[in-house]
Motif scaffolding. Structure first.
Motif, PDB file in Angstrom:
ATOM      1  N   LEU A 119      -7.728  -7.334  -0.720  1.00  0.00           N
ATOM      2  CA  LEU A 119      -6.167  -6.643  -0.788  1.00  0.00           C
ATOM      3  C   LEU A 119      -5.309  -6.549   0.517  1.00  0.00           C
ATOM      4  O   LEU A 119      -4.061  -5.904   0.628  1.00  0.00           O
ATOM      5  CB  LEU A 119      -6.590  -4.257  -0.686  1.00  0.00           C
ATOM      6  CG  LEU A 119      -5.426  -3.780  -1.365  1.00  0.00           C
ATOM      7  CD1 LEU A 119      -4.367  -4.505  -2.200  1.00  0.00           C
ATOM      8  CD2 LEU A 119      -5.931  -2.565  -2.154  1.00  0.00           C
ATOM      9  N   LEU A 123      -1.294  -6.818   0.778  1.00  0.00           N
ATOM     10  CA  LEU A 123      -0.626  -5.393   0.476  1.00  0.00           C
ATOM     11  C   LEU A 123       0.071  -5.656   2.165  1.00  0.00           C
ATOM     12  O   LEU A 123      -0.319  -5.832   3.496  1.00  0.00           O
ATOM     13  CB  LEU A 123      -1.621  -4.184   1.048  1.00  0.00           C
ATOM     14  CG  LEU A 123      -0.661  -2.712   0.801  1.00  0.00           C
ATOM     15  CD1 LEU A 123      -0.123  -2.682  -1.071  1.00  0.00           C
ATOM     16  CD2 LEU A 123      -2.145  -1.729   1.213  1.00  0.00           C
ATOM     17  N   VAL A 127       3.409  -0.961   4.690  1.00  0.00           N
ATOM     18  CA  VAL A 127       2.624  -0.201   3.383  1.00  0.00           C
ATOM     19  C   VAL A 127       1.769   0.620   4.078  1.00  0.00           C
ATOM     20  O   VAL A 127       1.293   1.448   3.578  1.00  0.00           O
ATOM     21  CB  VAL A 127       2.757  -0.755   2.489  1.00  0.00           C
ATOM     22  CG1 VAL A 127       2.943   0.478   1.335  1.00  0.00           C
ATOM     23  CG2 VAL A 127       4.460  -1.503   1.838  1.00  0.00           C
ATOM     24  N   ALA A 128       0.394  -0.646   4.599  1.00  0.00           N
ATOM     25  CA  ALA A 128      -0.733  -0.087   5.184  1.00  0.00           C
ATOM     26  C   ALA A 128      -0.542   1.135   6.216  1.00  0.00           C
ATOM     27  O   ALA A 128      -1.260   1.622   5.809  1.00  0.00           O
ATOM     28  CB  ALA A 128      -1.452  -1.455   5.428  1.00  0.00           C
ATOM     29  N   THR A 167      -6.315  -4.194   8.461  1.00  0.00           N
ATOM     30  CA  THR A 167      -6.320  -5.434   8.137  1.00  0.00           C
ATOM     31  C   THR A 167      -6.714  -6.403   7.953  1.00  0.00           C
ATOM     32  O   THR A 167      -6.883  -7.748   8.045  1.00  0.00           O
ATOM     33  CB  THR A 167      -4.480  -5.241   9.569  1.00  0.00           C
ATOM     34  OG1 THR A 167      -5.279  -5.278  10.203  1.00  0.00           O
ATOM     35  CG2 THR A 167      -3.602  -4.366   8.122  1.00  0.00           C
TER      36      THR A 167
ATOM     37  N   LEU B  44      -4.001   2.499  -1.190  1.00  0.00           N
ATOM     38  CA  LEU B  44      -3.119   1.375  -2.168  1.00  0.00           C
ATOM     39  C   LEU B  44      -3.280   2.932  -2.939  1.00  0.00           C
ATOM     40  O   LEU B  44      -1.352   3.122  -3.560  1.00  0.00           O
ATOM     41  CB  LEU B  44      -4.030   0.711  -2.752  1.00  0.00           C
ATOM     42  CG  LEU B  44      -3.477   0.321  -3.652  1.00  0.00           C
ATOM     43  CD1 LEU B  44      -2.265  -0.909  -3.667  1.00  0.00           C
ATOM     44  CD2 LEU B  44      -4.047  -0.758  -4.827  1.00  0.00           C
ATOM     45  N   GLY B 222       7.176  -9.264   1.811  1.00  0.00           N
ATOM     46  CA  GLY B 222       6.074  -7.725   3.027  1.00  0.00           C
ATOM     47  C   GLY B 222       6.868  -7.733   4.022  1.00  0.00           C
ATOM     48  O   GLY B 222       6.273  -7.245   5.301  1.00  0.00           O
ATOM     49  N   SER B 262       5.841   1.988  -2.739  1.00  0.00           N
ATOM     50  CA  SER B 262       4.876   1.627  -4.005  1.00  0.00           C
ATOM     51  C   SER B 262       6.232  -0.411  -4.428  1.00  0.00           C
ATOM     52  O   SER B 262       4.923  -0.694  -5.633  1.00  0.00           O
ATOM     53  CB  SER B 262       5.644   2.692  -5.272  1.00  0.00           C
ATOM     54  OG  SER B 262       6.237   2.391  -5.558  1.00  0.00           O
ATOM     55  N   ALA B 265       3.320  -3.067  -2.790  1.00  0.00           N
ATOM     56  CA  ALA B 265       2.263  -1.890  -3.721  1.00  0.00           C
ATOM     57  C   ALA B 265       1.863  -3.183  -5.188  1.00  0.00           C
ATOM     58  O   ALA B 265       1.157  -3.490  -4.901  1.00  0.00           O
ATOM     59  CB  ALA B 265       1.374  -0.500  -3.587  1.00  0.00           C
ATOM     60  N   ALA B 268       1.583  -6.561  -4.011  1.00  0.00           N
ATOM     61  CA  ALA B 268       0.727  -6.449  -3.527  1.00  0.00           C
ATOM     62  C   ALA B 268      -0.825  -6.538  -4.476  1.00  0.00           C
ATOM     63  O   ALA B 268      -1.027  -7.709  -4.922  1.00  0.00           O
ATOM     64  CB  ALA B 268       0.521  -5.784  -2.577  1.00  0.00           C
ATOM     65  N   LEU B 269      -0.499  -6.362  -5.720  1.00  0.00           N
ATOM     66  CA  LEU B 269      -1.363  -5.581  -6.776  1.00  0.00           C
ATOM     67  C   LEU B 269      -1.197  -7.180  -7.639  1.00  0.00           C
ATOM     68  O   LEU B 269      -2.308  -7.643  -7.962  1.00  0.00           O
ATOM     69  CB  LEU B 269      -1.184  -4.674  -7.566  1.00  0.00           C
ATOM     70  CG  LEU B 269      -1.961  -3.164  -6.677  1.00  0.00           C
ATOM     71  CD1 LEU B 269      -1.472  -1.899  -7.724  1.00  0.00           C
ATOM     72  CD2 LEU B 269      -3.252  -3.739  -6.569  1.00  0.00           C
TER      73      LEU B 269
END
Lengths: 294, 292
Positions: A119, A123, A127-128, A167, B44, B222, B262, B265, B268-269
């Motif tokens: 993840l 991600l 955002v993280a 990360t 998350l 991203g 989001s 996110a 990413a998912l």
């Protein structure tokens, strides 16, 4: 197999029969694909990096030294290196634990857990960064418990460590995992039957095999942490001398259109990245040799 | 070898190895599960909690707002240009590196690894120093009225720089492990190079290619640091989704910032799920031909 490029350039020089055979056996497209890749890399990577180095070289050595050894810059090196070090330490422990659980234990949801490890890689770092800040800020889920206890994480150096650790976690787990999987259980069982304790087994049987990949994974995580930017800038607070990483100082110089200073700092980062790349490659080669031998 | 993740492990566990005592087993499991939940999963979840803090309406408003929509469009456009470019490069470079021996191969591989090890700020800066107003090509570009920095081309270049290793790095070990026997057979049977590539090589590496494209795309959409340096942050024009989220965040407009975040996110998912499915179903075709 001898490739085309290692052949003598003059074709009229009548290559030895064995060479001619190899040459005919070679697949087509070598010149085209190598030419295209080299051009692409030249335009995308080499030319821009040459521009960076030229900019840095346009400074006199004294000016360059003044920029890269200023108190503020040195503080950023200290903060970046020490944060990356702590993050790596943190991940070395938890990464080993997670790899152990994923390889050694069978339980429902193991695959889900395994997928979750990646993840932080999927991600986007920004955002993280804002998510971790939301959790660790004073009114966040963790922050509201930690700050009354006097533990400040967001907008302080521990925040940088947390962001770097988040990360870079997958690197440690994913480097250790295959080695743990290859470990022969019979040896352990033999050791056990001969009366070794769990501690002895780990220290004498498992650890020696695991150590090279453990070091390789840790160095990968360290390299990644040194380069981390997106996640760090949100949680760090970015106070000069206290929570400013080198990449951010470079970013600030770019924003101020102070390109010579930015180029000088970037050169330092680039050189340290090369050193890390070299160290990581050496460690991984060592790890590969180690794995082949065992 | 490289700074790159290996695939998630799909092999079984060593059942025989499960002889740790119950107490050890339980405490190790609890510790690692707790750690994963709190440290990896919670961030998350926090994105969605913060985004929906004031309900669904402000969330949707933040996403449907013109600047957000233009950020989404720009992000899709940048990915639509840079990902195909990197697919072509990845395939071409891995053909040269995996199927032939030549001097300077190690150097080429090091260059491919480079973006993984430099800070993204540097990845953006190098283009500013080359194409920006004070850059080496700046005056010439201005004369010819070409804008690269603070415009789409710069954002694409920075994204390409950061993401080109993904496809190549996935394909090189895969193609190396497959060797050249099948291709040589095809050539001997009279296929030309192009036919050999489409009918022999590509089917052999298609899942690995898809895997690399997935990761490349996730990173392209991203990317923050590199794009931030070259974009100029012109709202509604040169802001990608991550940059738009940053601006909203810095304006203390947290609900909107997390709403925009989001989207990423979710991406990413989706990437993670698709990646896992590929690993579970085609793990043997992704792996580099047995363990080292």
């Amino acid at each position: 197999m001898i490739g085309l490029s290692s052949l003598p350039s003059g074709r009229a020089a009548a290559p030895a029969p064995s060479r001619r055979r190899r040459q005919r056996r070679a697949l087509p497209g070598f010149g085209l694909t190598l030419g295209l890749s080299a051009t692409y890399l030249g335009v995308i990577v080499l030319l821009p990096i040459a521009a960076l180095l030229l900019h840095a070289a346009s400074l006199s050595p004294a000016e360059f030294w003044a920029i890269v050894s200023s108190r503020r810059a040195v503080a950023t090196y200290r903060i970046t290196l020490s944060s990356a070090f702590y993050a790596t330490l943190f991940n070395a422990g938890f990464g080993l634990l997670l790899a152990w659980v994923l390889v050694r234990y069978d339980f429902t949801g193991r695959r889900l857990l395994d997928a979750m490890i990646d993840l932080p890689f999927a991600l986007p770092t920004a955002v993280a960064g804002i998510a971790l800040t939301a959790l660790f800020a004073r009114n966040g889920i963790f922050g509201q418990w930690l700050e009354p206890m006097g533990i400040k994480i967001a907008y302080a150096q521990p925040g940088i460590v947390i962001a770097m650790a988040f990360t870079s976690l997958p690197f440690v787990v994913r480097t250790i995992q295959p080695v743990l999987e290859d470990l022969e259980v019979e040896i352990e069982e033999a050791g056990h039957m001969l009366g070794a304790t769990d501690g002895q087994l780990f220290a004498r049987v498992i650890w020696p095999v695991l150590m090279p990949s453990f070091l390789a994974g840790a160095s990968l995580a360290f390299a990644r942490s040194l380069g981390e930017f997106g996640a760090v800038v949100f949680i760090a607070g970015n106070l000069p001398m206290r929570t400013e990483i080198t990449a951010l100082l470079t970013y600030i110089r770019i924003d101020e259109y102070d390109y010579p200073a930015a180029a000088a700092l970037a050169t330092v980062i680039l050189l340290s990245a090369f050193v890390m790349l070299f160290a990581v490659n050496a460690l991984q080669l060592w790890q590969l040799r180690y794995m082949r031998r065992s | 070898m490289t700074i790159f993740l290996s695939h998630g492990q799909t092999g079984g566990v060593n059942r025989e190895a499960q002889r740790d005592s119950r107490a050890v087993r339980w405490s190790v499991m609890a510790l690692s599960l707790g750690f994963l939940l709190l440290f990896i999963l919670l961030p998350l979840i926090a994105v969605f909690i913060e985004a929906l803090r004031r309900g669904i309406v402000p969330f949707l408003e933040a996403i449907a707002e013109p600047d957000a929509l233009s950020a989404i469009r720009l992000t899709l456009l940048v990915a639509a240009i840079s990902v195909p470019l990197n697919i072509v490069f990845g395939v071409v470079a891995s053909w040269a590196i995996a199927k032939f021996e030549f001097r300077g191969k190690a150097f080429l591989i090091t260059l491919i690894d480079l973006p993984f090890s430099v800070s993204p700020v540097i990845s953006g800066l190098v283009y500013v120093l080359l194409f920006g107003a004070q850059g080496y090509l700046g005056p010439w570009l201005r004369e010819n009225d070409i804008q690269i920095i603070f415009a789409l081309p710069g954002i694409v270049l920075a994204t390409v720089f950061v993401t080109f290793p993904f496809v190549a790095r996935e394909l090189i070990p895969l193609m190396q492990s497959q060797g050249t026997d099948e291709e040589e057979a095809a050539i001997m049977l009279g296929a030309n190079g192009w036919q050999t590539f489409w009918k022999v090589t590509l089917p052999n590496v298609k899942w690995g290619l898809l895997y690399g494209v997935l990761l490349c795309n996730a990173r392209a959409m991203g990317e923050f640091g590199a794009v931030s340096v070259v974009s100029g942050h012109i709202r509604g024009k040169t802001n990608t989704i991550p940059l738009h989220a940053e601006i909203l965040y810095n304006e203390y407009n947290f609900v909107a910032a997390f709403a925009v975040a989001s989207i990423l996110a979710l991406l990413a998912l989706v990437t993670l799920v698709a990646k896992s499915v590929l690993e579970w179903r085609f793990g043997h075709e992704l792996s580099t031909g047995g363990k080292h």
